[in-house]
Design an enzyme around this catalytic site. Structure first.
Site, short mmCIF file in Angstrom:
data_model
loop_
_atom_site.label_atom_id
_atom_site.label_comp_id
_atom_site.label_asym_id
_atom_site.label_seq_id
_atom_site.Cartn_x
_atom_site.Cartn_y
_atom_site.Cartn_z
N SER A 88 -55.42 53.72 0.11
CA SER A 88 -56.61 53.10 0.70
C SER A 88 -56.25 52.45 2.03
O SER A 88 -55.73 53.12 2.93
CB SER A 88 -57.23 52.12 -0.29
OG SER A 88 -58.50 51.72 0.13
N HIS A 194 -64.72 53.69 -1.09
CA HIS A 194 -64.49 55.12 -1.28
C HIS A 194 -65.66 55.77 -2.04
O HIS A 194 -65.47 56.56 -2.96
CB HIS A 194 -63.15 55.38 -1.99
CG HIS A 194 -61.99 54.79 -1.27
ND1 HIS A 194 -61.52 55.32 -0.10
CD2 HIS A 194 -61.24 53.68 -1.52
CE1 HIS A 194 -60.51 54.58 0.34
NE2 HIS A 194 -60.34 53.57 -0.50
#
Length: 301
Positions: A88, A194
């Site tokens: 991430s 996400h």
């Protein structure tokens, strides 16, 4: 040579960075990050409170500060990466380790990313689904989604460890449907990262990434959205943009690195080390006080 793995926002905790301050080079790096941010993130890492630390605008820069400090320690010890990847927001730390971004640009992009994601108006969340294959979780996500209330697989972390991301009502429906799951755990994050719910942040993020000065990587980088090593700077830039709403293919990433070198989790976290072990991959954590000694003895995992 090692694979450097950089943790992301989900690893934030009060007390992070404390061991790093025992090393002068790490203290200098943490202090420099505070200067670049024009706000003291290091004390927040050390003392919290947790409610403030987990806020998106603080968590991403806090984890990045620890990542960069741990990287400074490894570099001072003479260790180099053969390949890098970040989970991430950790992907920005990985790009710095590969020489794509300088330190100041890395910190500025992380701050921009965290601000844009914190400003997204919709409210969502993330939950870890343990014990089910990705295909089954995808089925559950599709069944639980509704118009204006999406839920998707946001992270493929490891075999049997999938994270779903989306609107809170959809997450509740998925939890009710997942009667065959061994465990579902809510994550302490600020929103549905996400996932399509981050779409409002994409234009500003794309503008920032495309404007940022970047250099050709010294070593291959494994982007989250492809899970494949590359040195293509154009691809890395676009993958960084796509990552905001795209799926993190961490299982594939670990497999790609495991095929070449042992991994070291570069930060103050053991989360990626644990995920690697679930995938039966070699990994050590810089949060483990024995790691530097083991590396010095040539024990890579």
């Amino acid at each position: 040579m090692l694979g450097f793995l950089f943790p992301g926002q989900g690893t934030v905790r009060v007390g992070m960075g404390a061991w790093l301050r025992r090393r002068a080079v790490a203290r200098e790096r943490l202090d420099l990050v505070d200067v670049l941010l024009a706000r003291p993130i290091s004390p927040l890492c050390a003392r919290g409170p947790m409610e403030r630390l987990v806020a998106t605008e603080h968590a991403q820069v806090a984890v990045t500060a620890c990542n960069l400090a741990a990287l400074a320690v490894l570099e001072e010890e003479g260790y180099e990466a053969a390949v890098v990847a970040g989970h991430s927001v950790g992907e920005l730390s990985a790009l710095h380790a590969a020489g794509v971004l300088d330190l100041a640009q890395t910190v500025r992009l992380v701050e921009t990313r965290s601000r844009l994601m914190a400003e997204v108006g919709v409210t969502g969340g993330m939950r870890a689904v343990m014990g089910l294959p990705v295909a089954r979780v995808e089925e559950l996500a599709e069944a639980a989604s509704a118009p204006g209330e999406p839920v998707v697989v946001g992270l493929e972390n490891a075999p049997g460890h999938v994270v779903v991301s989306g609107a809170l009502p959809a997450l509740d429906r998925l939890t009710e449907l997942a009667t065959d799951a061994s465990k579902i755990v809510p994550l302490r994050v600020g929103n549905a990262f996400h996932s399509p719910l981050m779409a409002a942040a994409v234009p500003g993020w794309a503008e920032a990434v495309r404007a940022a000065p970047m250099r050709e990587p010294r070593v291959p980088v494994v982007p989250n959205v492809t899970g494949e090593p590359t040195t293509d700077l154009g691809l890395l830039r676009e993958a960084l943009i796509a990552q905001l709403t795209g799926r993190v293919l961490w299982t594939r990433t670990v497999a790609a690195i495991e095929g070449s070198v042992p991994g070291v989790e570069v930060g103050d976290s053991k989360v990626l080390t644990g995920l690697s072990r679930r995938a039966e991959a070699r990994c050590l954590s810089m949060a483990d006080p024995t790691t530097l000694r083991r590396l010095a003895r040539g024990v890579a995992a």
